[in-house]
Design an enzyme around this catalytic site. Structure first.
Site, PDB file in Angstrom:
ATOM      1  N   HIS B 283       0.832  -1.222   0.000  1.00  0.00           N
ATOM      2  CA  HIS B 283       0.000   0.000   0.000  1.00  0.00           C
ATOM      3  C   HIS B 283       0.857   1.259   0.000  1.00  0.00           C
ATOM      4  O   HIS B 283       1.937   1.291   0.595  1.00  0.00           O
ATOM      5  CB  HIS B 283      -1.019  -0.003   1.147  1.00  0.00           C
ATOM      6  CG  HIS B 283      -0.438  -0.001   2.536  1.00  0.00           C
ATOM      7  ND1 HIS B 283      -0.104   1.168   3.187  1.00  0.00           N
ATOM      8  CD2 HIS B 283      -0.168  -1.012   3.401  1.00  0.00           C
ATOM      9  CE1 HIS B 283       0.353   0.858   4.414  1.00  0.00           C
ATOM     10  NE2 HIS B 283       0.322  -0.451   4.566  1.00  0.00           N
ATOM     11  N   GLU B 329      -4.977   1.826   3.070  1.00  0.00           N
ATOM     12  CA  GLU B 329      -4.904   0.579   3.848  1.00  0.00           C
ATOM     13  C   GLU B 329      -4.986   0.894   5.335  1.00  0.00           C
ATOM     14  O   GLU B 329      -5.648   0.188   6.101  1.00  0.00           O
ATOM     15  CB  GLU B 329      -3.589  -0.165   3.545  1.00  0.00           C
ATOM     16  CG  GLU B 329      -3.485  -1.552   4.205  1.00  0.00           C
ATOM     17  CD  GLU B 329      -2.983  -1.553   5.651  1.00  0.00           C
ATOM     18  OE1 GLU B 329      -3.155  -2.563   6.337  1.00  0.00           O
ATOM     19  OE2 GLU B 329      -2.436  -0.521   6.094  1.00  0.00           O
ATOM     20  N   GLU B 330      -4.270   1.940   5.740  1.00  0.00           N
ATOM     21  CA  GLU B 330      -4.181   2.237   7.178  1.00  0.00           C
ATOM     22  C   GLU B 330      -5.540   2.592   7.769  1.00  0.00           C
ATOM     23  O   GLU B 330      -5.733   2.506   8.979  1.00  0.00           O
ATOM     24  CB  GLU B 330      -3.180   3.379   7.430  1.00  0.00           C
ATOM     25  CG  GLU B 330      -1.739   3.063   7.025  1.00  0.00           C
ATOM     26  CD  GLU B 330      -1.087   1.977   7.889  1.00  0.00           C
ATOM     27  OE1 GLU B 330      -1.742   1.434   8.790  1.00  0.00           O
ATOM     28  OE2 GLU B 330       0.098   1.669   7.640  1.00  0.00           O
TER      29      GLU B 330
END
Lengths: 465, 465
Positions: B283, B329-330
């Protein structure tokens, strides 16, 4: 210079070994030391397995949680000294007193560094001790990145008007720290307006590590701070790609007139030769970040613990066992130098000076400076520590505060342990109780107490060159 | 639940293994894989010893030095996506395109926490992703320190009006992270006004580690931040001594409407089964501290490197090798979820999904989820990596972004390496290029390229359950 001096002394010792030996044979000394086996076991049992276990850790945690860091010249340091004075009295130690000294008073104030080009980036910094501040609006200048003093000198014409960033690799503390100590003046010599030094650290999680710097006479004073390993490396990469780097540095640092402080002293007075001394020590001051738990809370508190253990066992050595908690070590052994000036007339009565200032993790062994005869005796003493497997006698007793005595010929000893770990946290916000391990402190205290007690109690002082 | 599910699947696989085997014998498959020996060596030579060595490191350093961190919803992230789009085109990859998605937009703003009692202490904090802010004057309240949710529930009556500090021990990431994710809502349920969570980290130099937190429906939202391991432990000690602790917490955090972003895609189109896919990924977004070099710059860039290496060698697999650089993603695999929704109709054509998001240090091996038959094949493929001694096939392919596919039955693979190191820097200011090692990235890229190429080029797709 220090190491060279010691080498010469050792050769002289070797030559004169035969004639320097006392009336007693070495076998008699060995037997005398071996007779301390039960006492050594009692100290170890009390410190490591008995009711004193974890005491030095708990005492230290209470002080540093209550006070926090203890910078030279700060109210925190003076509060800590007063608390320790009370602690040592309440512990039932003897001749508890404070010896007045004058110490530097520097404050960092507010500080910041922002990279403006090639991109905006707020950098973690810590101004270096004794640095001047910047004007209130800060210093905004282009950066010159160098990896060594040699490179700085080669590129001297490019340094004028710049902020010099040192990205020197970490080799070891004693060599790499020269960049922190001398970096500002070296940069100022070639016309730099400020200097930023890669933190002298064995590892980093974006952690700045402060410390003392020294301006050189006749060289303009410029503001100087440490930056993280990460930012030093990034600026090195940026510069190698040809990027122009601009930083705005603001530092509110100020130097004030010397402040009043004290070395803190307590004793177990010797039963037979009270005028003779074995000195155990650590320093009570710290940098103004973290808790000063490791540097040097640990050393100070295993030294206190040493006297507590011996007292708790109802022991009293023939010579006086003196605890000194130095002040303003971080400013260059300032309190210890004044102690030396005051007490050096009595130097012939100092059998051994000890300082723990490189961590109180599980010790690798004892670092020692002294004559070959004295070293042979120390090796026998360390055999008493076989139950906890700490028996090595290594080269070079270290410690800023005891160095004055060692250089004047008094045998000196220090603890050596995991320096990679030590220099990961040294002078950083990370120097807290989290680094400390009560079980490791127990062992370090046991080593400290056995060595100091036996040397203080043996019939003869340690032989000098 | 995830692990339990996989266990059941494995048992089913085992029972049905005989019937699930394709027309070809396993020996034929082994021979087919062994025939890739020269190609594997060519990839390894190029990546580790040849002209491509250090390329993924250098490319990554240039991006993250230029852009810095890349938070979901930030301009930095969108700049990075545009640069990567251009990079992939200039690299000569195929079907380079951006797939639009909506992603969360949270900003931390200014934040601070100051201990007011029992002593003044400015604490390092990092607000947690999605947290609300405090009022401008902050929240000043007494602290309740707990070491577990159990303790919080036992002491629930004491939590009302307090700031709950969690000092949970670090066990491992997947279990300890629950305190970061759920800590605020659990505290709010019992009337707390804010929560501070000990950073979920395997080591610390006074380093806060941020990350996502999730408010629970029907529970009041309270501000929440991480603190350092050091401060959590100190407050635990203070509380155990009976000290009253008061903290002033200020957080300028804000949640904004979802922002526009993109998953970044490039391919080497398959020569024989272009509709079939092996997906390699990492990512591109990161937290807003450090450089996002390790998490997940490394994973993204060895995935790009995989396509570059194969292209440079003039190879083209039978199936399409697709690179995806996920966004957000985070924030919980947000970009990847939308990708899954868009592409899941084609799920039968996905042979293998791969994500590297646990570091690109020297790999211990490949984590893999899939049928026993597929696992047996992966073990053969990993034998091709004997020249660099990375041959292990471990349990449980991991990766937030590929988890949607894995849960739907597609075989999934990830890289496993030094997690102690990874979670020392994860989500902290220390996630920079300093953590990365070009030689280790070379090896990780070689593993990634050999595995993905061979699986993409074998005559048959990996068998499912």
């Amino acid at each position: 210079m220090k190491y060279l001096l010691f080498t010469i002394v050792s050769i002289v010792d070797l030559i004169s070994l035969g004639s320097a030996i006392s009336q007693r044979t070495f076998q008699e000394i060995q037997e005398e030391i071996a007779s301390y086996g039960d006492i050594a076991k009692a100290i170890i049992n009390l410190a490591v397995y008995g009711k004193a276990q974890n005491r030095s850790y708990e005492r230290l945690a209470l002080l540093v949680d209550t006070i926090g860091p203890r910078l030279s010249g700060s109210k925190n340091l003076e509060k800590a000294i007063q608390i320790m004075y009370q602690n040592l009295q309440e512990d039932g130690l003897e001749n508890v007193h404070l010896e007045p000294v004058k110490i530097p008073h520097w404050e960092r104030g507010e500080e910041s560094a922002v990279m403006l080009e090639p991109r905006t980036h707020k950098m973690a910094i810590l101004g270096l001790g004794s640095s001047i501040g910047t004007p209130p609006e800060g210093i905004t200048a282009e950066v010159l990145v160098v990896t060594s003093f040699d490179e700085l000198h080669r590129r001297a014409p490019q340094a004028r008007g710049k902020i010099v960033v040192y990205n020197q690799p970490y080799v070891n503390y004693s060599s790499t720290v020269l960049y922190r100590v001398q970096g500002a003046s070296e940069a100022a010599r070639v016309g730099a307006v400020a200097s930023l030094i890669r933190s002298v650290a064995s590892s980093s999680i974006y952690s700045p590590h402060t410390g003392l710097q020294e301006y050189q006479d006749g060289v303009p004073k410029i503001p100087t701070a440490c930056i993280t390993v990460e930012d030093a490396e990034m600026m090195s990469r940026m510069a190698s790609r040809g990027s122009r780097i601009v930083i705005q540095l603001k530092m509110g640092a100020k130097n004030y007139p010397d402040a009043d402080s004290f070395n803190t002293v307590a004793e177990l007075v010797g039963s037979k030769y009270p005028e003779q001394v074995v000195l155990v020590s650590g320093h009570l001051d710290s940098w103004d970040v973290g808790q000063g738990a490791m540097d040097d809370g640990g050393g100070a508190f295993i030294s206190w613990e040493t006297l507590s253990l011996i007292k708790d066992l109802g022991l009293r050595p023939k010579r006086t066992l003196r605890l000194v908690l130095w002040t303003a070590e971080e400013q260059g052994g300032v309190g210890a130098f004044q102690y030396y000036q005051l007490h050096k007339a009595n130097i012939s009565n100092y059998s051994l000076v000890m300082e723990s200032d490189l961590g109180t993790f599980f010790p690798y062994g004892l670092q020692f400076t002294g004559s070959d005869k004295a070293r042979a005796i120390m090796k026998e003493v360390m055999c008493l520590l076989q139950p906890i497997n700490v028996t090595q006698v290594l080269q070079y007793g270290e410690g800023t505060d005891i160095s004055y005595w060692i250089q004047a010929g008094v045998p000196g000893a220090s603890l050596l342990d995991d320096l990679y770990k030590y220099f990961s946290f040294h002078h950083s916000h990370g120097d807290t109780m989290t680094v400390m391990d009560p079980k490791q402190m127990n062992v370090a205290a046991a080593v400290w107490a056995v060595v100091s007690f036996v040397v203080a109690d043996m019939e003869e002082m340690l032989p000098r060159s």
